[in-house]
Design a protein around this motif. Structure first.
Motif, PDB file in Angstrom:
ATOM      1  N   UNK A 281      -0.411  22.935  10.955  1.00 49.05           N
ATOM      2  CA  UNK A 281       0.361  23.291  12.137  1.00 49.05           C
ATOM      3  C   UNK A 281       0.775  22.054  12.925  1.00 49.05           C
ATOM      4  N   UNK A 282      -0.061  20.974  12.891  1.00 51.64           N
ATOM      5  CA  UNK A 282       0.238  19.797  13.682  1.00 51.64           C
ATOM      6  C   UNK A 282       1.051  18.774  12.913  1.00 51.64           C
ATOM      7  N   UNK A 283       1.249  18.990  11.622  1.00 48.53           N
ATOM      8  CA  UNK A 283       1.975  18.023  10.816  1.00 48.53           C
ATOM      9  C   UNK A 283       3.469  18.209  10.974  1.00 48.53           C
ATOM     10  N   UNK A 284       4.230  17.134  10.563  1.00 44.16           N
ATOM     11  CA  UNK A 284       5.668  17.288  10.518  1.00 44.16           C
ATOM     12  C   UNK A 284       6.028  18.331   9.486  1.00 44.16           C
ATOM     13  N   UNK A 285       6.889  19.245   9.851  1.00 45.44           N
ATOM     14  CA  UNK A 285       7.186  20.365   8.969  1.00 45.44           C
ATOM     15  C   UNK A 285       8.512  20.177   8.249  1.00 45.44           C
ATOM     16  N   UNK A 286       8.986  18.944   8.148  1.00 51.92           N
ATOM     17  CA  UNK A 286      10.216  18.676   7.432  1.00 51.92           C
ATOM     18  C   UNK A 286       9.921  17.906   6.148  1.00 51.92           C
ATOM     19  N   UNK A 287      10.895  17.885   5.245  1.00 47.61           N
ATOM     20  CA  UNK A 287      10.712  17.198   3.974  1.00 47.61           C
ATOM     21  C   UNK A 287      10.481  15.704   4.169  1.00 47.61           C
ATOM     22  N   UNK A 288      11.148  15.113   5.142  1.00 49.78           N
ATOM     23  CA  UNK A 288      11.022  13.679   5.367  1.00 49.78           C
ATOM     24  C   UNK A 288       9.594  13.279   5.730  1.00 49.78           C
ATOM     25  N   UNK A 289       8.856  14.189   6.374  1.00 53.08           N
ATOM     26  CA  UNK A 289       7.483  13.880   6.769  1.00 53.08           C
ATOM     27  C   UNK A 289       6.562  13.749   5.571  1.00 53.08           C
ATOM     28  N   UNK A 290       6.951  14.296   4.436  1.00 56.76           N
ATOM     29  CA  UNK A 290       6.097  14.281   3.246  1.00 56.76           C
ATOM     30  C   UNK A 290       6.630  13.372   2.146  1.00 56.76           C
ATOM     31  N   UNK A 291       7.797  12.771   2.362  1.00 55.09           N
ATOM     32  CA  UNK A 291       8.386  11.921   1.327  1.00 55.09           C
ATOM     33  C   UNK A 291       7.675  10.574   1.273  1.00 55.09           C
ATOM     34  N   UNK A 292       7.512  10.053   0.071  1.00 51.97           N
ATOM     35  CA  UNK A 292       6.868   8.758  -0.142  1.00 51.97           C
ATOM     36  C   UNK A 292       7.855   7.811  -0.804  1.00 51.97           C
TER      37      UNK A 292
ATOM     38  N   UNK B 143       9.234  22.827  -0.814  1.00 55.18           N
ATOM     39  CA  UNK B 143       8.216  23.057  -1.838  1.00 55.18           C
ATOM     40  C   UNK B 143       8.626  24.168  -2.791  1.00 55.18           C
ATOM     41  N   UNK B 144       9.160  25.256  -2.245  1.00 61.38           N
ATOM     42  CA  UNK B 144       9.570  26.365  -3.098  1.00 61.38           C
ATOM     43  C   UNK B 144      10.761  25.980  -3.975  1.00 61.38           C
TER      44      UNK B 144
ATOM     45  N   UNK C 267       1.883  20.582  -3.421  1.00 62.44           N
ATOM     46  CA  UNK C 267       0.802  21.554  -3.519  1.00 62.44           C
ATOM     47  C   UNK C 267       0.143  21.775  -2.163  1.00 62.44           C
ATOM     48  N   UNK C 268      -0.043  20.691  -1.405  1.00 64.75           N
ATOM     49  CA  UNK C 268      -0.656  20.820  -0.081  1.00 64.75           C
ATOM     50  C   UNK C 268       0.200  21.663   0.848  1.00 64.75           C
ATOM     51  N   UNK C 269       1.536  21.475   0.770  1.00 63.70           N
ATOM     52  CA  UNK C 269       2.447  22.271   1.600  1.00 63.70           C
ATOM     53  C   UNK C 269       2.355  23.744   1.225  1.00 63.70           C
ATOM     54  N   UNK C 270       2.378  24.037  -0.077  1.00 62.19           N
ATOM     55  CA  UNK C 270       2.300  25.426  -0.524  1.00 62.19           C
ATOM     56  C   UNK C 270       0.993  26.074  -0.088  1.00 62.19           C
ATOM     57  N   UNK C 271      -0.104  25.346  -0.204  1.00 67.74           N
ATOM     58  CA  UNK C 271      -1.401  25.898   0.196  1.00 67.74           C
ATOM     59  C   UNK C 271      -1.453  26.129   1.706  1.00 67.74           C
ATOM     60  N   UNK C 272      -0.920  25.169   2.479  1.00 61.48           N
ATOM     61  CA  UNK C 272      -0.924  25.322   3.935  1.00 61.48           C
ATOM     62  C   UNK C 272      -0.061  26.503   4.364  1.00 61.48           C
ATOM     63  N   UNK C 273       1.120  26.656   3.749  1.00 58.20           N
ATOM     64  CA  UNK C 273       1.999  27.770   4.092  1.00 58.20           C
ATOM     65  C   UNK C 273       1.368  29.102   3.686  1.00 58.20           C
TER      66      UNK C 273
ATOM     67  N   UNK D 149       0.832  -1.195   0.000  1.00 58.41           N
ATOM     68  CA  UNK D 149       0.000   0.000   0.000  1.00 58.41           C
ATOM     69  C   UNK D 149       0.861   1.237   0.000  1.00 58.41           C
ATOM     70  N   UNK D 150       0.435   2.273  -0.708  1.00 58.41           N
ATOM     71  CA  UNK D 150       1.195   3.522  -0.710  1.00 58.41           C
ATOM     72  C   UNK D 150       1.310   4.103   0.682  1.00 58.41           C
ATOM     73  N   UNK D 151       2.388   4.809   0.900  1.00 59.52           N
ATOM     74  CA  UNK D 151       2.568   5.504   2.169  1.00 59.52           C
ATOM     75  C   UNK D 151       1.477   6.529   2.346  1.00 59.52           C
ATOM     76  N   UNK D 152       0.751   6.541   3.490  1.00 62.00           N
ATOM     77  CA  UNK D 152      -0.327   7.508   3.670  1.00 62.00           C
ATOM     78  C   UNK D 152       0.190   8.923   3.567  1.00 62.00           C
ATOM     79  N   UNK D 153      -0.625   9.761   2.962  1.00 67.69           N
ATOM     80  CA  UNK D 153      -0.221  11.157   2.822  1.00 67.69           C
ATOM     81  C   UNK D 153      -0.102  11.791   4.187  1.00 67.69           C
ATOM     82  N   UNK D 154       0.990  12.473   4.404  1.00 66.03           N
ATOM     83  CA  UNK D 154       1.202  13.147   5.675  1.00 66.03           C
ATOM     84  C   UNK D 154       0.284  14.347   5.775  1.00 66.03           C
ATOM     85  N   UNK D 155      -0.341  14.579   6.929  1.00 61.98           N
ATOM     86  CA  UNK D 155      -1.182  15.755   7.078  1.00 61.98           C
ATOM     87  C   UNK D 155      -0.348  17.002   7.000  1.00 61.98           C
ATOM     88  N   UNK D 156      -0.887  18.019   6.412  1.00 64.95           N
ATOM     89  CA  UNK D 156      -0.162  19.279   6.264  1.00 64.95           C
ATOM     90  C   UNK D 156      -0.863  20.324   7.107  1.00 64.95           C
TER      91      UNK D 156
END
Length: 348
Positions: free
Chosen positions: A30-41, A119-120, A149-155, A21-28
């Motif tokens: 204030x409570x999510x991990x704010x590092x690149x590793x938290x969003x890597x699949x 993201x930038x 895209x989720x990171x950019x929108x959240x930021x 199964x694919x790695x679940x998408x990390x929530x984006x």
């Protein structure tokens, strides 16, 4: 593209199995991990630079990936050597080696890179996905387009909310704007009650200088002006600090300029006030006391206005609610004390 069952074939890095199964998408947010590793699949296609484009496409068929828009190209030891997009694979001749169509110098980030910077970086380089590698350059995963895209929108959401004077997301800003009367009282009343306490303390301070007021009632004439001007200087500094915090500017970058501006304003007030009071009221001692008090109160008001919003921000409290009333109380009390101390030393 190599199967997991035969990772030795062509020296390829194993491709993820279809039943993984694919790695679940990390929530984006204030409570999510704010590092690149938290969003890597890791649920992405991986190949080697020597594999043919046809083999890569054939190996991707029938498999499930979290994102298949970009293929990671890795050496046998897992080191990332490039990226190739699905568009390039489809456009290339069937027997073309992957190394001939891949981007050999893709932008990469480390696992600890801040999510916004990651993201930038992908956007500025025109990449649809961003690889995460460790210090040795080994592939740790891809940040897929939807997560970028989720990171950019959240930021963006957070930045807009902060520009409105809030420390959280825009949903919190909307909630604060539309909250009930009871919630409004809960958020504001404690700070205003603190101001009421300050008013009683101010009355006590004035009463402590009753003897000086009896000897020279002219002193009382200028107390409101000294308090107002010092408070006005502090309010301007406070507005700059809160605006800077909302825009991501550290207090330290504002402090030096404001620390110079406050005393300069005090000098200007003193220079203008001394001759005016001397001419209109004819008492050089009172004029000197007012001038000294204006200089000292304006200087200290700047320091207070710099410190309080920054302190509230560090404590996780919204400076837009608390710093105004709190700074006003502290500045007013200090201005009153400064004025009467100056009057006691010069006039009486």
């Amino acid at each position: 593209m190599s199967e997991d069952a035969a990772p030795h074939a062509a020296g390829a890095v194993p491709t993820r199995r279809t039943d993984v199964a694919p790695t679940p998408s990390a929530p984006v947010g204030r409570t999510a991990g704010r590092t690149a590793d938290a969003h890597a699949s890791t649920a992405v296609p991986v190949t080697t630079p020597d594999e043919r484009c046809r083999q890569v496409l054939d190996g991707m068929r029938g498999r499930r990936f979290e994102s298949a828009s970009t293929v990671a190209v890795c050496a046998a030891d897992g080191t990332l050597v490039g990226l190739v997009t699905l568009e390039r694979l489809l456009a290339a001749a069937a027997d073309t080696p992957v190394r001939d169509v891949m981007d050999a110098e893709p932008p990469t980030v480390t696992p600890t890179t801040d999510q916004e910077q990651a993201a930038w970086r992908a956007v500025h380089r025109g990449e649809s996905a961003l690889p995460v590698v460790d210090e040795a350059g080994r592939f740790r995963g891809l940040i897929p387009p939807d997560r970028l895209l989720a990171v950019l929108l959240a930021e963006h959401d957070e930045d807009v909310a902060r520009l409105g004077g809030f420390l959280g997301s825009s949903s919190e800003a909307r909630s604060a704007a539309l909250e009930s009367v009871g919630r409004r009282l809960w958020h504001r009343l404690p700070w205003l009650l603190l101001g009421l306490v300050g008013a009683f303390v101010a009355a006590g301070i004035v009463g402590a200088f009753e003897h000086q007021l009896e000897e020279q009632v002219l002193i009382a004439f200028f107390l409101p002006g000294v308090v107002y001007l010092a408070d006005a200087v502090g309010t301007q500094t406070e507005a700059l600090v809160i605006r800077g915090l909302a825009a991501g500017v550290s207090t330290g970058r504002i402090a030096l300029r404001e620390a110079v501006t406050g005393p300069l304003l005090g000098v200007l007030f003193a220079t203008v006030t001394f001759p005016v009071v001397l001419v209109l009221w004819g008492d050089p001692r009172v004029a000197a006391a007012v001038a000294v008090a204006l200089f000292a109160a304006s200087s200290i008001a700047t320091v207070v206005a710099l410190a309080l919003p920054s302190l509230l921000h560090r404590l996780g409290r919204d400076p837009a609610f608390g710093s105004g009333p709190l700074a006003t109380v502290v500045q007013d009390l200090l201005s009153i004390v400064i004025y009467f101390l100056a009057a006691s030393a010069i006039v009486t």
